[in-house]
Write a protein that holds these residues in place. Structure first.
Motif, PDB file in Angstrom:
ATOM      1  N   PHE A 214       0.830  -1.203   0.000  1.00 42.59           N
ATOM      2  CA  PHE A 214       0.000   0.000   0.000  1.00 42.59           C
ATOM      3  C   PHE A 214       0.867   1.256   0.000  1.00 42.59           C
ATOM      4  CE2 PHE A 214      -2.670   3.196   2.214  1.00 42.59           C
ATOM      5  CZ  PHE A 214      -3.735   3.215   1.332  1.00 42.59           C
ATOM      6  N   PHE A 215       1.937   1.257   0.818  1.00 41.45           N
ATOM      7  CA  PHE A 215       2.852   2.400   0.861  1.00 41.45           C
ATOM      8  C   PHE A 215       3.561   2.590  -0.483  1.00 41.45           C
ATOM      9  CE2 PHE A 215       3.598   2.024   5.741  1.00 41.45           C
ATOM     10  CZ  PHE A 215       2.378   2.620   5.951  1.00 41.45           C
ATOM     11  N   ALA A 216       4.007   1.499  -1.088  1.00 45.06           N
ATOM     12  CA  ALA A 216       4.821   1.580  -2.308  1.00 45.06           C
ATOM     13  C   ALA A 216       4.004   1.871  -3.550  1.00 45.06           C
ATOM     14  CB  ALA A 216       5.602   0.279  -2.496  1.00 45.06           C
ATOM     15  N   ILE A 217       2.714   1.561  -3.533  1.00 49.17           N
ATOM     16  CA  ILE A 217       1.901   1.709  -4.741  1.00 49.17           C
ATOM     17  C   ILE A 217       0.894   2.847  -4.604  1.00 49.17           C
ATOM     18  CG2 ILE A 217       0.270   0.553  -6.274  1.00 49.17           C
ATOM     19  CD1 ILE A 217       1.608  -2.100  -5.543  1.00 49.17           C
ATOM     20  N   THR A 218      -0.094   2.675  -3.742  1.00 54.63           N
ATOM     21  CA  THR A 218      -1.188   3.644  -3.661  1.00 54.63           C
ATOM     22  C   THR A 218      -0.726   5.000  -3.137  1.00 54.63           C
ATOM     23  OG1 THR A 218      -2.687   1.792  -3.222  1.00 54.63           O
ATOM     24  CG2 THR A 218      -3.525   4.004  -2.815  1.00 54.63           C
ATOM     25  N   VAL A 219       0.086   4.995  -2.083  1.00 53.59           N
ATOM     26  CA  VAL A 219       0.551   6.259  -1.502  1.00 53.59           C
ATOM     27  C   VAL A 219       1.419   7.020  -2.503  1.00 53.59           C
ATOM     28  CG1 VAL A 219       1.911   7.300   0.343  1.00 53.59           C
ATOM     29  CG2 VAL A 219       0.420   5.356   0.847  1.00 53.59           C
ATOM     30  N   LYS A 220       2.350   6.324  -3.134  1.00 50.55           N
ATOM     31  CA  LYS A 220       3.230   6.986  -4.104  1.00 50.55           C
ATOM     32  C   LYS A 220       2.435   7.504  -5.296  1.00 50.55           C
ATOM     33  CE  LYS A 220       7.035   6.208  -1.830  1.00 50.55           C
ATOM     34  NZ  LYS A 220       6.389   5.793  -0.573  1.00 50.55           N
ATOM     35  N   LEU A 221       1.486   6.716  -5.781  1.00 45.17           N
ATOM     36  CA  LEU A 221       0.643   7.142  -6.901  1.00 45.17           C
ATOM     37  C   LEU A 221      -0.124   8.414  -6.558  1.00 45.17           C
ATOM     38  CD1 LEU A 221      -0.729   6.595  -9.669  1.00 45.17           C
ATOM     39  CD2 LEU A 221      -2.365   5.154  -8.451  1.00 45.17           C
ATOM     40  N   SER A 222      -0.677   8.493  -5.363  1.00 40.87           N
ATOM     41  CA  SER A 222      -1.483   9.650  -4.957  1.00 40.87           C
ATOM     42  C   SER A 222      -0.640  10.916  -4.851  1.00 40.87           C
ATOM     43  CB  SER A 222      -2.158   9.356  -3.611  1.00 40.87           C
ATOM     44  OG  SER A 222      -2.886   8.166  -3.656  1.00 40.87           O
ATOM     45  N   VAL A 223       0.476  10.825  -4.136  1.00 42.17           N
ATOM     46  CA  VAL A 223       1.288  12.020  -3.879  1.00 42.17           C
ATOM     47  C   VAL A 223       1.961  12.505  -5.153  1.00 42.17           C
ATOM     48  CG1 VAL A 223       3.185  12.973  -2.520  1.00 42.17           C
ATOM     49  CG2 VAL A 223       1.639  11.312  -1.487  1.00 42.17           C
ATOM     50  N   ILE A 224       2.472  11.594  -5.973  1.00 44.99           N
ATOM     51  CA  ILE A 224       3.163  12.023  -7.194  1.00 44.99           C
ATOM     52  C   ILE A 224       2.176  12.615  -8.190  1.00 44.99           C
ATOM     53  CG2 ILE A 224       4.519  11.221  -9.170  1.00 44.99           C
ATOM     54  CD1 ILE A 224       5.791   9.171  -7.340  1.00 44.99           C
ATOM     55  N   SER A 225       0.970  12.053  -8.273  1.00 44.53           N
ATOM     56  CA  SER A 225      -0.028  12.627  -9.182  1.00 44.53           C
ATOM     57  C   SER A 225      -0.385  14.054  -8.770  1.00 44.53           C
ATOM     58  CB  SER A 225      -1.278  11.751  -9.221  1.00 44.53           C
ATOM     59  OG  SER A 225      -1.879  11.671  -7.945  1.00 44.53           O
ATOM     60  N   PHE A 226      -0.452  14.303  -7.452  1.00 38.06           N
ATOM     61  CA  PHE A 226      -0.688  15.676  -6.995  1.00 38.06           C
ATOM     62  C   PHE A 226       0.540  16.548  -7.252  1.00 38.06           C
ATOM     63  CE2 PHE A 226      -0.521  19.079  -3.880  1.00 38.06           C
ATOM     64  CZ  PHE A 226      -1.769  19.658  -4.021  1.00 38.06           C
ATOM     65  N   LEU A 227       1.717  15.971  -7.141  1.00 30.48           N
ATOM     66  CA  LEU A 227       2.948  16.727  -7.355  1.00 30.48           C
ATOM     67  C   LEU A 227       3.015  17.269  -8.789  1.00 30.48           C
ATOM     68  CD1 LEU A 227       5.607  17.600  -6.009  1.00 30.48           C
ATOM     69  CD2 LEU A 227       6.632  15.492  -6.869  1.00 30.48           C
ATOM     70  N   PHE A 228       2.488  16.519  -9.767  1.00 24.84           N
ATOM     71  CA  PHE A 228       2.433  17.013 -11.146  1.00 24.84           C
ATOM     72  C   PHE A 228       1.575  18.272 -11.234  1.00 24.84           C
ATOM     73  CE2 PHE A 228       3.126  12.392 -12.508  1.00 24.84           C
ATOM     74  CZ  PHE A 228       4.481  12.595 -12.693  1.00 24.84           C
TER      75      PHE A 228
END
Length: 466
Positions: A214-228
């Motif tokens: 969950f940390f490696a997939i969903t969390v990273k996907l959420s934060v990086i998508s917002f970072l864009f």
């Protein structure tokens, strides 16, 4: 049970967001522009819901490491995912802060959920400590920006920074830039980017495998998508002040992730350092400050999430086979498992080859498009660094394959794969065929992806408001 009802709720959310993706062709604001709804956010919300459903279903499908209370696990994962759905729609500094911190509180609890394990409690304590530092930096940075411009709305912040970059508006830009830099540093903790990566291996190692996924997939996907989105609205117009910082982050993450992964024999620590390495590649796409770089970074993120998801599902399968004997911890455990079931060696080798970026697998194309975008912007040193480190990183992926291969009976592997386990050949053929089709149709797929990004990238909607 409540766990199954929560999973059904996410299925409903998935169909709801898919339905919205067909009817929403414009940009909409909610609650006085606290939140935004557009094609970009809906696309990533669908991905977040899909990954959450898979991770919630995993304990019900296979026997993994012991999670003391499945009800608490399902509820906390659901709360974190719902907050991340709000987070990527945030269009104001205050809604951004409230949603990411609400999600973070759930993540701290998840890290320490296995209270029968000292390493899990230690992981939760470390994650909470780092999260408290990150939260302090974030709220202080927001106060600096508000003190400089007196607004927190992304659209008006974008307009002010755009007017300043053209010399039409003057305000305390130094205070604002410090605030933007602080928000970026706070996000570095969330995505495990250099130099704020130090907590990641210990937390990943201490958590149960489902929570690590969950940390490696969903969390990273959420934060990086917002970072864009954060880059497009708040950093792009003043990016000359941040380019060296992005350069430093990308090269540092690539190097640290590569060389530390070569020195570890623990699978979860390997996943942590591999994540840091891939985050560096994504940041390198933002470093060049161009649409082509963002498009390449988004494609890299999507392929990274897809490959990581398959990787974790395979590790879940191995843990299911080892349950009652030993939870898989080292790569040597994986070698022993492949001796038990030779088919898994062939299938897992394909996954590792894709993660290494070897053609004709999907990982190769994500790096190729990224390198092409960077080289076209004349970032020669960054291009050379990525090429060099990508070549070196192939070593620790191929080393796992070669070490395992040397312990197997070669004749038995081929006989087992081609004559005994015929039912498995179809899944492997589909995996190989998908990569070959991508390889042969690369130009057409690139054009389709380009049109998709043109329709969903938030930068296009930004221009409509200026």
């Amino acid at each position: 049970t409540l766990s199954k009802h929560l999973i059904k709720t996410f299925y409903v959310l998935l169909f709801y967001y898919i339905f919205l993706s067909f009817i929403f062709t414009d940009t909409y604001f909610l609650h006085n522009r606290l939140y935004i709804v557009d094609t970009y956010t809906i696309l990533f919300k669908i991905l977040i819901v899909i990954t959450t459903i898979i991770i919630l279903n995993t304990p019900l499908m296979v026997k993994t490491e012991l999670i003391p209370n499945m009800l608490e696990y399902s509820a906390i994962v659901s709360v974190a995912s719902l907050n991340f759905l709000l987070f990527i729609s945030s269009f104001d500094l205050m809604s951004m802060y409230l949603t990411i911190e609400a999600a973070s509180l759930a993540l701290y609890t998840l890290a320490a959920l296995n209270f029968t394990s000292e390493s899990s409690i230690e992981a939760g304590l470390k994650y909470f400590t780092v999260g408290a530092i990150s939260s302090s930096i974030l709220i202080f940075s927001i106060s600096l920006i508000y003190g400089s411009i007196k607004i927190t709305d992304f659209l008006y912040l974008h307009k002010h920074l755009w007017l300043f970059s053209n010399g039409d508006l003057h305000f305390n830009i130094e205070l604002c830039l410090f605030g933007l830099a602080g928000i970026l540093i706070s996000f570095l903790f969330k995505v495990s980017a250099f130099p704020c990566h130090f907590w990641t291996p210990d937390v990943y190692e201490g958590c149960p495998l489902n929570i690590t996924a969950f940390f490696a997939i969903t969390v990273k996907l959420s934060v990086i998508s917002f970072l864009f989105r954060f880059w497009g609205y708040l950093l792009k117009n003043v990016f000359s002040n941040f380019q060296f910082l992005f350069y430093f982050i990308s090269i540092g993450s690539i190097l640290v992730g590569c060389f530390c992964a070569m020195l570890t024999q623990r699978i979860k620590r390997f996943i942590a350092y591999s994540t840091i390495n891939h985050i560096g590649y994504i940041f390198s796409g933002l470093t060049i400050n161009s649409y082509a770089g963002v498009k390449a970074a988004i494609l890299y993120l999507l392929i990274y999430i897809f490959t990581n998801l398959i990787f974790f599902l395979f590790i879940f399968k191995i843990n299911s086979a080892f349950i009652g004997i030993k939870n898989i911890t080292y790569w040597s455990d994986f070698t022993r498992f492949c001796q038990y079931d030779n088919y898994n060696f062939i299938y897992f080798s394909l996954i590792l080859l894709s993660m290494a970026g070897i053609p004709p697998f999907l990982g190769f194309f994500s790096k190729y498009i990224l390198l092409l975008a960077i080289y076209e912007k004349k970032f020669i040193f960054l291009t050379f660094t990525i090429l060099l480190v990508s070549t070196i990183s192939c070593y620790y992926y191929l080393n796992i394959i070669v070490t395992t291969w040397n312990t197997l009976n070669k004749d038995k592997v081929f006989k087992y794969f081609f004559f005994v386990k015929k039912k498995y050949i179809h899944s492997v053929n589909i995996f190989i065929l998908t990569n070959i089709i991508f390889f042969l149709s690369f130009d057409k797929i690139s054009i389709i992806f380009d049109k998709l990004m043109l329709s969903c990238l938030f930068l296009m909607s930004t221009l409509n408001f200026i």
